[in-house]
Each structure stands twice: as structure tokens, then as C-alpha cells.
Design a protein around this motif. Structure first.
Motif, short mmCIF file in Angstrom:
data_model
loop_
_atom_site.label_atom_id
_atom_site.label_comp_id
_atom_site.label_asym_id
_atom_site.label_seq_id
_atom_site.Cartn_x
_atom_site.Cartn_y
_atom_site.Cartn_z
N ASN A 139 36.33 36.46 39.26
CA ASN A 139 37.33 37.10 40.11
C ASN A 139 38.10 36.09 40.94
OD1 ASN A 139 36.61 40.03 39.65
ND2 ASN A 139 34.64 39.26 40.36
N LYS A 160 49.02 31.31 43.63
CA LYS A 160 49.19 31.98 42.35
C LYS A 160 49.10 31.02 41.17
CE LYS A 160 50.81 35.15 39.36
NZ LYS A 160 50.10 36.36 38.94
N LYS A 161 49.81 29.89 41.26
CA LYS A 161 49.88 28.95 40.14
C LYS A 161 49.23 27.63 40.52
CE LYS A 161 53.23 26.66 37.06
NZ LYS A 161 52.76 25.30 37.34
N GLY A 170 40.04 33.61 38.03
CA GLY A 170 40.96 34.32 37.15
C GLY A 170 40.72 34.07 35.68
N PRO A 202 42.51 38.22 34.28
CA PRO A 202 43.13 38.62 35.55
C PRO A 202 44.48 37.93 35.73
CG PRO A 202 40.82 38.05 35.87
CD PRO A 202 41.17 37.63 34.48
N ASP A 203 45.40 38.59 36.38
CA ASP A 203 46.74 38.01 36.51
C ASP A 203 47.10 37.63 37.94
OD1 ASP A 203 47.04 40.48 37.65
OD2 ASP A 203 48.56 41.20 36.24
N HIS A 204 46.11 37.69 38.87
CA HIS A 204 46.43 37.36 40.25
C HIS A 204 46.47 35.86 40.50
CE1 HIS A 204 42.01 37.27 40.20
NE2 HIS A 204 42.10 36.42 41.20
N ILE A 205 45.96 35.07 39.52
CA ILE A 205 45.96 33.63 39.66
C ILE A 205 46.01 33.01 38.27
CG2 ILE A 205 43.44 33.47 39.67
CD1 ILE A 205 43.70 31.15 41.67
N ASN A 263 40.01 35.47 48.10
CA ASN A 263 40.74 34.90 46.97
C ASN A 263 41.39 33.58 47.38
OD1 ASN A 263 40.63 36.91 44.72
ND2 ASN A 263 41.50 38.25 46.28
N LYS A 285 35.47 45.25 47.43
CA LYS A 285 36.67 44.64 46.88
C LYS A 285 37.66 44.27 47.98
CE LYS A 285 36.47 46.61 42.23
NZ LYS A 285 37.11 47.48 41.21
#
Length: 419
Positions: free
Chosen positions: A273, A251-252, A276, A286-289, A247, A242
Motif C-alpha cells: 500500500n 506521486k512520481k 504501490g 495501485p495508482d496513487h504512487i 502514505n 485506512k
């Protein structure tokens, strides 16, 4: 006429520890495992052969075979890939041949079979589950489990995609895979170790070789483990995997374009992963992206028509859909229970028409400020393209290097996207 944003090709510097001498590392780890066992000369040793595109897996398996021969054993490889390849011996042998795993390249028998045995019932964790195992593996004198350890694309737990999953799902073949997935995704983190533990009590396992890759899909480390330590070792290797996982550093995103998806990149065609998106009822995303719209343009030849994961996208092309083998895709998704991942999204005749469709979604001609990211695939994300707005956010980050730009979005005479 739609005004598209200018694109910049960027490269992100990823954690890249690598093994320079894979052969020596494999030999050392397998010798370590064998040093804890006393098997007679001529003992038959089964080695798992999965369907994933693991870096240098052909070399790794070949070295294992040679080490076992040096010890006087008779090694063989056997298919351990759940329901992949249509759940048939022919389909699984075809997958192995495409990877490069043949009797000629390995120097030992390669067995693909749909034969399984039910050898027990789980009595810890989730109790009462049938334990299935490949027949030829159970009848061998010893079994070596070989697999890459990485985050799973559908669930989180102490054990995700790795040695235990290779045992519980891969070695269980179609029957084992269907039983595990029948329980539902929320039970995967518990059913896999429950089955693997019971399997280890009964079947003649010698040990496992865990493979961890870096952010560039290169072998970062190899770790051999005996069965009495496998639970601890795999848990530690998953933490390391991990940490290495790359990544998208944004983010957005308004629109993400994936140029090609495939089973050689991820079990879900596009790594959940990375993008997202899980698209599993009851499981939080997932909230990382956050990607508003996702398009995928093509399917790799290595996928052999298995387009599992196409349902993670909002837009696709006829080019991809025409390559789709519905039987393989549906079997994969029916077995896992994640049927949405086989759903065909809005389909366009070609890449250029797809881009036009995206333009219509935003209902404006000037899309120069669109937050756009274009990836070749979700495995190789060290280099990718971003629009002007995102480029301005990333250009001063020390781990980001701008390679080209600004570039225009273009299409060739066949309306295919080129960059």
C-alpha cells in the motif's frame, strides 16, 4: 563520476490519535465480551497469538490473560499464523518467543502446534470450502480472537487483514492457509468471510478484540465485539484503519531506496500500500504512487530469514540475499500463490555498488535532478529523505517539516550507505 542529488530529511505530520491507557481499555473491552457469556469457573479460554509485529501486543495479550484469570478462567495462548514459521510448531513457537510471547511473560501456557481439525464445509459465499481450525482452540470452552485490523497487502474487500482473516487463515494454520490461497487472490475477499462465518457457527467463539493503529504504528483504538456483531464492527474498523494509514506524499518517483524490509513491518516485507506495487498477475497495481525503480538494502533480524516481498524490488544487495532463508520464504509465497514476491532481483555486492548500478540505468552522470526517495522501512514513514527536486515540491506544504539538508549521499569504509 556520478553526480547524485542532494538529500533533505523531512517529516510529515500524520494523524496520530493514541490510547494512553491501553491496560484499562483492554480490560473494559474484554469485560464487555465476557458479560455476554456464562462460562463455568475453570473454563479453558484460547487466545489467538499471531506473527505480526503489532504495537504493544505483549502488553495487550498479558492484560487479556489477567482479566480472564480474574474471572476464574484458565486462559492459554495458541499460535494462529497460517503457514508462517515454516508451517511447523517449532517455527511458530520461535516467532512467538521473538515477539516476546512466552509462558513466563504471559503467565499462562503458550501452545504452538500444527494440529488442526476439519470442522465443516462452507455453505454461503463461496460454498464447499473445508473449514480448518487449531485443534486446541476447538477443544477449549471459549475462544477470543485478537488481531490488528488494517488494509491487506494483496487484495481489497469489506474484510481484509483482521479478525476474520485471523480465523480463516491464521487459525486454519498451514492447511487452512494453503486452501484459501489455492483459490487465487481474486477470491480472498470472498473466501475469508465464507470460512469465518461457518467457523463461528461451529466453534466456541466468545468474541474478538480489534486493534487499530495510527500512522505512527501506535495503538489508536481497541474495540471488543461479540460474534453476532463482528462482521459490522470489523467493517467499520477497516474504514478507520485506512483513514489512519500513512502514505508517501509524492506521486512520481524515479528511484525509491528502502533501507530495510521485514515481516515485522509488513506481511510482504515492504507494504504494498505504501510502495504501490502488488506484482500479482491479473491484479491492477495501485495508482496513487508510481515508482520507476525500487531498491531494498537489508532484511531485519526479526524476519528470521523470511524475505517474502523481495520480489517487489528491482535491486537488492548480497547482504540481504545472504540473510534469506529460502525454505521459509518459498513456503510463504507458495502458500499464498504469489511466487513473484520470492523472486530475487538484480543483486549487488554492497550498497555503493547498487547505487552505481542505478546510475547506469539512467545512462547519465548528472543525476542531480533525479526524483529520489529514501525510506528506513515502509512502516515508519513519518520521516524520510527526498532529493532536491521533490524537496522543492514539498517544502511549502503545511504538513511537511524540513529537518535537515542539504545532505550528501555517502558510504562508509565497508561501502554501506550512511545518512
Amino acid at each position: 563520476m556520478t553526480i547524485w542529488p542532494k538529500l533533505y530529511k523531512i517529516q510529515q505530520k500524520l494523524a496520530q490519535p493514541t490510547l494512553d491507557t491501553i491496560e484499562n481499555e483492554v480490560k473494559r473491552e474484554i469485560d464487555f465480551i465476557l458479560s455476554n457469556h456464562s462460562l463455568p469457573q475453570g473454563a479453558k479460554i484460547g487466545i489467538t497469538a499471531g506473527s505480526r509485529g503489532i504495537y504493544q501486543i505483549v502488553k495487550i495479550l498479558y492484560v487479556i490473560v489477567q482479566v480472564l484469570k480474574e474471572h476464574g478462567y484458565h486462559p492459554f495462548l495458541f499460535s494462529a499464523m497460517g503457514s508462517h514459521g515454516g508451517g511447523t510448531a517449532e517455527g511458530q513457537l520461535d516467532i512467538l518467543h521473538h515477539i516476546g510471547i512466552t509462558e513466563e511473560t504471559m503467565g499462562c501456557p503458550v501452545i504452538a502446534s500444527s494440529d488442526v481439525l476439519q470442522i465443516g464445509i462452507t455453505d454461503q459465499g463461496i460454498k464447499g470450502l473445508s473449514v480448518y481450525i487449531a485443534k486446541e482452540a476447538y477443544e477449549a470452552d471459549g475462544i477470543l480472537v485478537v488481531n490488528r485490523i488494517k488494509p491487506h497487502t494483496s487484495f481489497r474487500g469489506e474484510y481484509e487483514s483482521g479478525l476474520l482473516k485471523m480465523m480463516a487463515v491464521g487459525m486454519g494454520r498451514r492447511e487452512g492457509a494453503e486452501m484459501v490461497h489455492r483459490l487465487g487472490v481474486d477470491q480472498l475477499a470472498y473466501s475469508i468471510p465464507s470460512i469465518a462465518k461457518k467457523m463461528m457457527e461451529i466453534a466456541p467463539f466468545l468474541g474478538g478484540l480489534g486493534i487499530v493503529e495510527n500512522g505512527m504504528e501506535q495503538t489508536a483504538l481497541l474495540k471488543g465485539t461479540n460474534m453476532d456483531e463482528i462482521l459490522t464492527v470489523e467493517k467499520e474498523l477497516l474504514v478507520q484503519a485506512k483513514a489512519f494509514m500513512p502514505n508517501i506524499p509524492v506521486k512520481k518517483i524515479d528511484v525509491a531506496i528502502i533501507q530495510e524490509m521485514g515481516k515485522n513491518f509488513s506481511g510482504t516485507g515492504m507494504d504494498t500500500n505504501v510502495i504501490g506495487r502488488m506484482r500479482i498477475e491479473g491484479i491492477p497495481e495501485p495508482d496513487h504512487i508510481a515508482i520507476q525503480y525500487l531498491a531494498v538494502l537489508d532484511l531485519t533480524e526479526e524476519s528470521q530469514g523470511n524475505a517474502t516481498g523481495i520480489g517487489l524490488a528491482d535491486f537488492t544487495t548480497e547482504k540481504l540475499v545472504n540473510k534469506m532463508d529460502k525454505q521459509k520464504t518459498y513456503l510463504n509465497c507458495l502458500t499464498s500463490g504469489f511466487v513473484t514476491r520470492a523472486a530475487i532481483p538484480m543483486t549487488f555486492s554492497d550498497d555503493e555498488t547498487l547505487f552505481s548500478g542505478i546510475g547506469q540505468v539512467f545512462k547519465q552522470e548528472d543525476l542531480s535532478l533525479l526524483r529520489l526517495v529514501i525510506l528506513q522501512n515502509t512502516l515508519h514513514i513519518d520521516q524520510f529523505w527526498v532529493s532536491e527536486t521533490i524537496y522543492q515540491e514539498l517544502k511549502n506544504i503545511s504538513s511537511i517539516e524540513v529537518l535537515e539538508g542539504p545532505l550528501e549521499i555517502q558510504f562508509d569504509s565497508h561501502h554501506q550507505f550512511i545518512i
